[in-house]
Enzyme design. Structure first.
Site, PDB file in Angstrom:
ATOM      1  N   ASP A 202      83.438   5.946 138.126  1.00 53.82           N
ATOM      2  CA  ASP A 202      83.165   7.261 137.546  1.00 53.82           C
ATOM      3  C   ASP A 202      81.966   7.914 138.240  1.00 53.82           C
ATOM      4  O   ASP A 202      80.963   7.246 138.511  1.00 53.82           O
ATOM      5  CB  ASP A 202      82.866   7.052 136.051  1.00 53.82           C
ATOM      6  CG  ASP A 202      82.843   8.330 135.261  1.00 53.82           C
ATOM      7  OD1 ASP A 202      83.845   9.054 135.289  1.00 53.82           O
ATOM      8  OD2 ASP A 202      81.811   8.605 134.603  1.00 53.82           O
ATOM      9  N   GLU A 266      85.381   8.075 142.198  1.00 51.71           N
ATOM     10  CA  GLU A 266      85.606   9.464 141.800  1.00 51.71           C
ATOM     11  C   GLU A 266      84.607  10.295 142.589  1.00 51.71           C
ATOM     12  O   GLU A 266      83.456  10.449 142.186  1.00 51.71           O
ATOM     13  CB  GLU A 266      85.383   9.649 140.288  1.00 51.71           C
ATOM     14  CG  GLU A 266      85.769  11.039 139.830  1.00 51.71           C
ATOM     15  CD  GLU A 266      85.037  11.514 138.574  1.00 51.71           C
ATOM     16  OE1 GLU A 266      85.499  12.469 137.961  1.00 51.71           O
ATOM     17  OE2 GLU A 266      83.980  10.949 138.231  1.00 51.71           O
TER      18      GLU A 266
HETATM   19  C1  NOJ Z   1      84.322  11.814 134.943  1.00 50.47           C
HETATM   20  C2  NOJ Z   1      85.369  11.381 133.969  1.00 50.47           C
HETATM   21  O1  NOJ Z   1      86.629  11.443 134.579  1.00 50.47           O
HETATM   22  C3  NOJ Z   1      85.243  12.292 132.780  1.00 50.47           C
HETATM   23  O2  NOJ Z   1      86.323  12.144 131.886  1.00 50.47           O
HETATM   24  C4  NOJ Z   1      83.929  12.029 132.099  1.00 50.47           C
HETATM   25  O3  NOJ Z   1      83.751  12.930 131.042  1.00 50.47           O
HETATM   26  C5  NOJ Z   1      82.775  12.194 133.092  1.00 50.47           C
HETATM   27  N1  NOJ Z   1      83.037  11.588 134.345  1.00 50.47           N
HETATM   28  C6  NOJ Z   1      81.528  11.571 132.533  1.00 50.47           C
HETATM   29  O4  NOJ Z   1      81.669  10.180 132.493  1.00 50.47           O
END
Ligand code: NOJ
Length: 531
Positions: A202, A266
């Site tokens: 993440d 990500e």
């Molecule tokens: C990216 C995640 O995909 C999202 O769902 C989340 O709210 C944020 N990061 C914070 O962790």
């Protein structure tokens, strides 16, 4: 067939938002046992791995992206034993289990933060980013969090602010502090030892912050539209060069495990070169990074081609591209790209699965599942509660398994945690029975991917590109996609000699009919030099 090695190259990864996949105990919330019960379906789909949205204990301010314990499973979703069982049962079907790791922040309920908040002298104080107020007594700098509000919350007890790039209940960790590295390395070992096939990481681009906490500058007209949606360029609050050190260390750890776990970041980075940097230039870093070009691009031939060609040009040699068009944040491509038109959904799946690289599907993509307009009173996602597009709840609704009550998502009487969309023919059971369904078309593509006929890593060459049609060759396979609602007739020299591996349209031209290619609206063809 023996599992290919490493498993993640040219793989098909299926993202499961666990709360919405299948509820096995009738409480209205999907769970790990519900996934386990449906592994045969997931194998039938042709998936190499499942990426599970966060399953760790969490107060659910951000549904698992606010972790309170990195070594356990959220009781609503099951137990550690359920997860172990899922890993074993999935492995029997050659499916790996990837977890979602959240290293940018914890929940404010995590014991580290509870201790940190107890005072400046506490042993976990430096696990988080604290700062004295700015000269006017307000926040230390101009950074804003994901909701657009200041990224700082004042802690009256200590007279300092703490940083949160997301909700105030998601305090950012301080990666300048070595013990934070050690904690996460232990977390990696804990899960790799249990056999997980990797992590989706993440906010992978955001872990380090500028050491001096300098103000972010205003956006420039030349910035990518995603950056221009805010007022500031987040150059000091994320995208710091130091983040690469973390992935060099993690890569070494992952590469030490027999199951060859993959680190899939990500990585919200729209500069193709800087995006490629996450794979590592001289020293290996992430095995793969999400490029979000498709989630921002219009479903038009020139727009998609630009993303693909730019992405491929930015990657280091041998790097594995990753293609995705839906997820739990950005919505579902059948709605965003295709207006829920099954013909266009099939064309999109054809493009996604014939590009060289690894594909990440979101649960329901294989059905053409649409975003759901969740009534305001039932919306739950705090971060996007006020968004006019319906926020993120629209793409997190339960999986439709059948046209029965509650679409077969739950066997119990409890109301599903988010409402289902209209219960129509877009469901697993009905689509399995319909030879012309999106699901059965996906299966054809999946079989070609499994056989290594499409999605391989040969160089992509552009064959044809105009406003309507995009054709590209990868190895022996040429894909021709009409991304418009008009018939298209295009010359494709040599097409008469090619065989048709798949056709998303109603017409299935035989090889002899091809030379000039005629495509129905939204038709995509997969052609090969080999029968
Ligand atoms: C990216 C995640 O995909 C999202 O769902 C989340 O709210 C944020 N990061 C914070 O962790």
């Amino acid at each position: 067939m023996p599992r290919k090695t490493p498993w993640w190259r040219s793989a098909t990864i299926y993202q499961i938002y666990v709360r919405s996949f299948r509820d096995s105990n009738g409480d209205g919330v999907g769970d790990l046992a519900g996934i386990c019960e449906n592994l045969d379906y997931l194998q039938w789909l042709g998936t190499d791995a499942l990426w599970l949205s966060p399953c760790m204990p969490s107060p659910n301010a951000d549904f698992g992206y606010d972790v309170a314990d990195y070594f356990d499973v959220h009781p609503e979703l099951g137990t550690l034993a359920d997860l172990d069982r899922l890993i074993v049962e999935a492995a029997r079907r050659d499916i790996g289990i990837m977890l979602d790791l959240v290293p940018n922040h914890t929940s404010s309920a995590h014991p580290w933060f509870v201790d940190a908040r107890s005072g400046p002298g506490s042993s976990h104080r430096d696990y988080y980013v604290w700062s004295d107020p700015g000269p006017d007594g307000g926040p230390p700098n101009n950074w804003v969090c994901a909701t657009g509000a200041p990224a700082w919350t004042y802690d009256a007890e200590s007279g300092q602010y703490y940083l949160h790039n997301f909700l105030p209940s998601q305090p950012d960790l301080n990666w300048w502090h070595e013990p934070v590295h050690e904690e996460f390395e232990e977390i990696l070992h804990f899960w790799f030892d249990r056999g997980v096939a990797g992590f989706r990481i993440d906010v992978a681009h955001g872990l380090y912050k500028d050491a001096l906490l300098q103000d972010n500058p205003p956006v420039l007209p030349t910035d990518h539209p995603v950056i221009r949606r805010g007022k500031l360029r987040p150059v000091y609050s994320s995208h710091r060069p130091e983040v690469h050190q973390i992935y060099r260390r993690w890569r070494q750890i992952a590469d030490g495990y027999e199951q060859e776990p993959a680190l899939l970041g990500e990585t919200w980075e729209f500069d193709y070169q800087r995006f490629g940097d996450y794979y590592g230039r001289e020293v290996p870093e992430l095995h793969m990074g999400f490029n979000f070009g498709f989630v921002e691009a219009a479903f038009r031939a020139p727009d998609l081609a630009e993303v693909v060609e730019g992405t491929l040009a930015g990657l280091p040699p041998g790097a594995m591209p990753v293609w995705t068009a839906s997820n739990h944040d950005v919505g579902r491509f059948p709605t965003r790209w295709c207006g829920n038109d099954a013909r266009a959904v099939k064309a999109a799946l054809t493009v996604l699965s014939t590009l060289p690289g690894t594909l990440v599907l979101y649960y329901g993509d294989e059905l053409g599942m649409a975003d759901v307009a969740v009534p305001e009173a039932l919306r739950l996602d705090e971060m996007t509660m006020n968004k006019p597009d319906g926020g993120r709840d629209r793409c997190r609704t339960p999986m439709p398994w059948s046209s029965d009550e509650n679409a077969g998502f739950t066997s119990g009487s409890a109301r599903p945690w988010l409402p289902l969309g209209e219960i129509g023919a877009t469901n697993v059971r009905d689509e399995q029975a319909d030879p012309g369904s999106v699901l059965n078309f996906w299966r054809q593509l999946a079989a070609l991917r499994r056989d290594g006929r499409i999605g391989g890593v040969e160089k992509l060459e552009r064959v044809l590109l105009d406003d309507q049609v995009w054709a590209y060759r990868v190895g022996e396979v040429t894909t021709v996609a009409n991304l418009s609602d008009q018939v298209a007739l295009r010359p494709l020299p040599g097409a008469g000699q090619l065989s048709v591996l798949a056709s998303s349209g109603a017409s299935h031209p035989g090889a002899e009919a091809l030379g000039d290619v005629r495509l129905d609206p939204w038709q995509a063809l997969v052609l090969s030099t080999r029968p």
